[in-house]
Write a protein that holds these residues in place. Structure first.
Motif, mmCIF file in Angstrom:
data_model
loop_
_atom_site.group_PDB
_atom_site.id
_atom_site.type_symbol
_atom_site.label_atom_id
_atom_site.label_comp_id
_atom_site.label_asym_id
_atom_site.label_seq_id
_atom_site.Cartn_x
_atom_site.Cartn_y
_atom_site.Cartn_z
ATOM 1 N N MET A 92 46.911 42.754 32.866
ATOM 2 C CA MET A 92 48.273 42.845 33.383
ATOM 3 C C MET A 92 49.296 42.817 32.257
ATOM 4 O O MET A 92 50.244 43.624 32.236
ATOM 5 C CB MET A 92 48.540 41.693 34.359
ATOM 6 C CG MET A 92 47.734 41.751 35.644
ATOM 7 S SD MET A 92 47.851 40.218 36.606
ATOM 8 C CE MET A 92 49.586 40.223 37.078
ATOM 9 N N THR A 93 49.124 41.891 31.325
ATOM 10 C CA THR A 93 50.069 41.790 30.212
ATOM 11 C C THR A 93 50.035 43.045 29.349
ATOM 12 O O THR A 93 51.083 43.574 28.949
ATOM 13 C CB THR A 93 49.757 40.550 29.360
ATOM 14 O OG1 THR A 93 49.812 39.375 30.179
ATOM 15 C CG2 THR A 93 50.753 40.404 28.220
ATOM 16 N N LYS A 94 48.829 43.546 29.078
ATOM 17 C CA LYS A 94 48.704 44.776 28.289
ATOM 18 C C LYS A 94 49.357 45.948 29.011
ATOM 19 O O LYS A 94 50.090 46.748 28.401
ATOM 20 C CB LYS A 94 47.225 45.080 28.034
ATOM 21 C CG LYS A 94 46.999 46.358 27.223
ATOM 22 C CD LYS A 94 45.519 46.629 27.024
ATOM 23 C CE LYS A 94 45.319 47.941 26.259
ATOM 24 N NZ LYS A 94 43.871 48.246 26.089
ATOM 25 N N ARG A 95 49.110 46.059 30.288
ATOM 26 C CA ARG A 95 49.691 47.155 31.065
ATOM 27 C C ARG A 95 51.211 47.028 31.128
ATOM 28 O O ARG A 95 51.931 48.035 31.084
ATOM 29 C CB ARG A 95 49.086 47.145 32.470
ATOM 30 C CG ARG A 95 49.610 48.241 33.384
ATOM 31 C CD ARG A 95 49.236 49.618 32.906
ATOM 32 N NE ARG A 95 49.855 50.632 33.763
ATOM 33 C CZ ARG A 95 50.161 51.854 33.372
ATOM 34 N NH1 ARG A 95 49.907 52.246 32.133
ATOM 35 N NH2 ARG A 95 50.709 52.706 34.213
ATOM 36 N N ILE A 110 54.194 49.986 30.056
ATOM 37 C CA ILE A 110 55.234 50.578 30.904
ATOM 38 C C ILE A 110 56.618 50.040 30.563
ATOM 39 O O ILE A 110 57.578 50.274 31.307
ATOM 40 C CB ILE A 110 54.932 50.364 32.398
ATOM 41 C CG1 ILE A 110 54.915 48.884 32.766
ATOM 42 C CG2 ILE A 110 53.599 51.018 32.761
ATOM 43 C CD1 ILE A 110 54.736 48.635 34.261
ATOM 44 N N GLY A 111 56.727 49.330 29.435
ATOM 45 C CA GLY A 111 58.046 48.952 28.938
ATOM 46 C C GLY A 111 58.505 47.547 29.250
ATOM 47 O O GLY A 111 59.673 47.224 29.010
ATOM 48 N N LEU A 112 57.624 46.691 29.756
ATOM 49 C CA LEU A 112 57.987 45.286 29.990
ATOM 50 C C LEU A 112 57.588 44.495 28.754
ATOM 51 O O LEU A 112 56.430 44.147 28.569
ATOM 52 C CB LEU A 112 57.283 44.737 31.232
ATOM 53 C CG LEU A 112 57.376 45.584 32.511
ATOM 54 C CD1 LEU A 112 56.714 44.856 33.676
ATOM 55 C CD2 LEU A 112 58.820 45.934 32.845
ATOM 56 N N SER A 113 58.549 44.211 27.905
ATOM 57 C CA SER A 113 58.239 43.660 26.582
ATOM 58 C C SER A 113 58.100 42.144 26.561
ATOM 59 O O SER A 113 57.571 41.583 25.601
ATOM 60 C CB SER A 113 59.328 44.071 25.584
ATOM 61 O OG SER A 113 60.589 43.543 25.968
#
Length: 418
Positions: free
Chosen positions: A173-176, A180-183
């Protein structure tokens, strides 16, 4: 409405580094309904992030327009908090992506482990789809249980089947999220149950909602379904907006003692979709009232206006080593901005690109972006492209451009040492 009358100024260099300069091209746009003014040397960073006309009670909140991603209102939008069950949006996105990539199928069936049943199912006393121990459930039904019923067990079953265990799935989840731009978002489990590793901002929750809406329209319909029955137990969607606001069709509520009450919601009225995200409220009624009030305020006070038409020249980029000294830039799509209906908005437009742009290049090459600020918020950010091809210049032209960039770089380096 007639398109705005445009007057263009020459590009202004804000940072001069040979062939790597970040260049802002100023554009002055005179509009009958409001002024769009560009000031190359002014920064909006650190400006007060409040919109006049709305008084929100949520500790953290944001309201955005889905098409552009532009912000209409924000309050402490970058404060990291426990996202609670709103985090299930990220779990759903990972599963949506896996289905879209062909890694899993909606008809695949996953077994309900004792861990998922005991910690996320009926024995846990939290939100559950009431998955039976050792039963097998299709991905399609698990998604219904996770989204409509907010089933912790549904999320855990998918996490264990896809990644082997919930912790490994949280790493996915963190990698994904980064892809998609959630830093800033981090995840420690699949369902949002209390854990110090679960952190999100309302800005990134809204960004995630927008991504899901735009990328998975076939799956997004699940968020608007009002009920789901599993194991002969009928449960209703926990999103209060679905029954109280015209055009509401998603997304997710959440609550933990640590994070308080929050929700991510979306609605469409008159062809405009808005997304709201709040967190940290003290009770569920405040959560529902605040989200509805914010969406209604947005629909009532804002409308879409076109600032630049598709393929209209917006500005110019400097060219290095080409048979032309500059190239016109335009957007492939209309640059639309949500503006207040009372016409009091002041918009700032800025073209930003890395340059000078090295020749040769073809027409249609992406050069940079045009950003439009409404007050302190970026209302829209859209790519801009070269409107024509530029060939390689003569040897003399390339030499002159090289010497010029070298001189600018040396001057800048010397100035930075002073």
């Amino acid at each position: 409405m007639a398109l705005p009358t445009l007057r263009f100024h020459r590009p202004v260099v804000t940072t001069a580094r040979p062939l790597r300069a970040v260049i802002a091209a100023g554009v002055l746009v005179a509009l009958g309904w409001s002024g769009v003014i560009y000031a190359a040397n002014n920064s909006v960073q650190g400006a007060k992030k409040e919109e006049a006309g709305f008084d929100g009670d949520a500790p953290t909140a944001i309201l955005t327009e889905a098409s552009s991603g532009g912000v209409l209102f924000e309050k402490n939008a970058d404060e990291l908090r426990a996202p609670s069950s709103m985090m299930k949006l990220m779990t759903a996105e990972v599963v949506f992506h896996a289905v879209k990539q062909g890694d899993i199928k909606l008809t695949d069936e996953y077994r309900v482990s004792e861990n998922a049943w005991r910690k996320g199912g009926a024995p846990a006393g939290g939100s559950t789809m009431f998955a039976a121990l050792n039963s097998k459930i299709s991905v399609d039904d698990l998604l219904h249980g996770a989204i409509i019923q907010s089933g912790n067990d549904a999320c855990m079953v998918m996490a264990e089947a896809i990644a082997g265990n919930e912790r490994a799935f949280a790493e996915m989840m963190t990698k994904r999220a980064r892809e998609i731009g959630l830093s800033r978002s981090t995840f420690a489990n699949s369902n949002g149950l209390p854990d110090p590793g679960n952190k999100m901002t309302v800005r990134e929750l809204a960004t995630l909602a927008r991504y899901i809406i735009q990328t998975y329209p076939e799956f997004y319909k699940l968020f608007g379904e009002k009920e789901f029955t599993w194991n002969k137990i009928r449960q209703f969607n926990r999103n209060p907006l679905l029954n109280s606001l015209e055009g509401a069709d998603g997304l997710k509520t959440g609550y933990t003692k640590e994070g308080g009450y929050g929700m991510v919601g979306s609605a469409v009225q008159n062809g405009v979709r808005l997304i709201v995200a709040t967190n940290g409220l003290e009770d569920s009624e405040d959560r529902a009232t605040e989200a509805k009030k914010m969406l209604e305020w947005g629909f009532r006070n804002f409308e879409v206006r076109t600032v630049f038409a598709a393929n209209q020249t917006i500005g110019y980029a400097k060219v290095f080593g080409g048979d032309s000294r500059s190239v016109a830039l335009s957007s492939h799509e209309p640059v639309n901005v949500m503006v207040q209906k009372n016409g009091n908005d002041k918009l700032i437009a800025r073209i930003v690109y890395s340059g000078p742009v090295r020749a040769p290049f073809e027409a249609g090459q992406k050069v940079g972006t045009v950003k439009v600020w409404r007050g302190s918020n970026v209302a829209v950010e859209t790519p801009v492209y070269a409107t024509e091809a530029v060939g390689r210049g003569s040897t003399i032209r390339r030499a002159v451009d090289g010497a010029t960039e070298l001189a600018i770089g040396l001057f800048r380096a010397g100035a930075e040492k002073l």
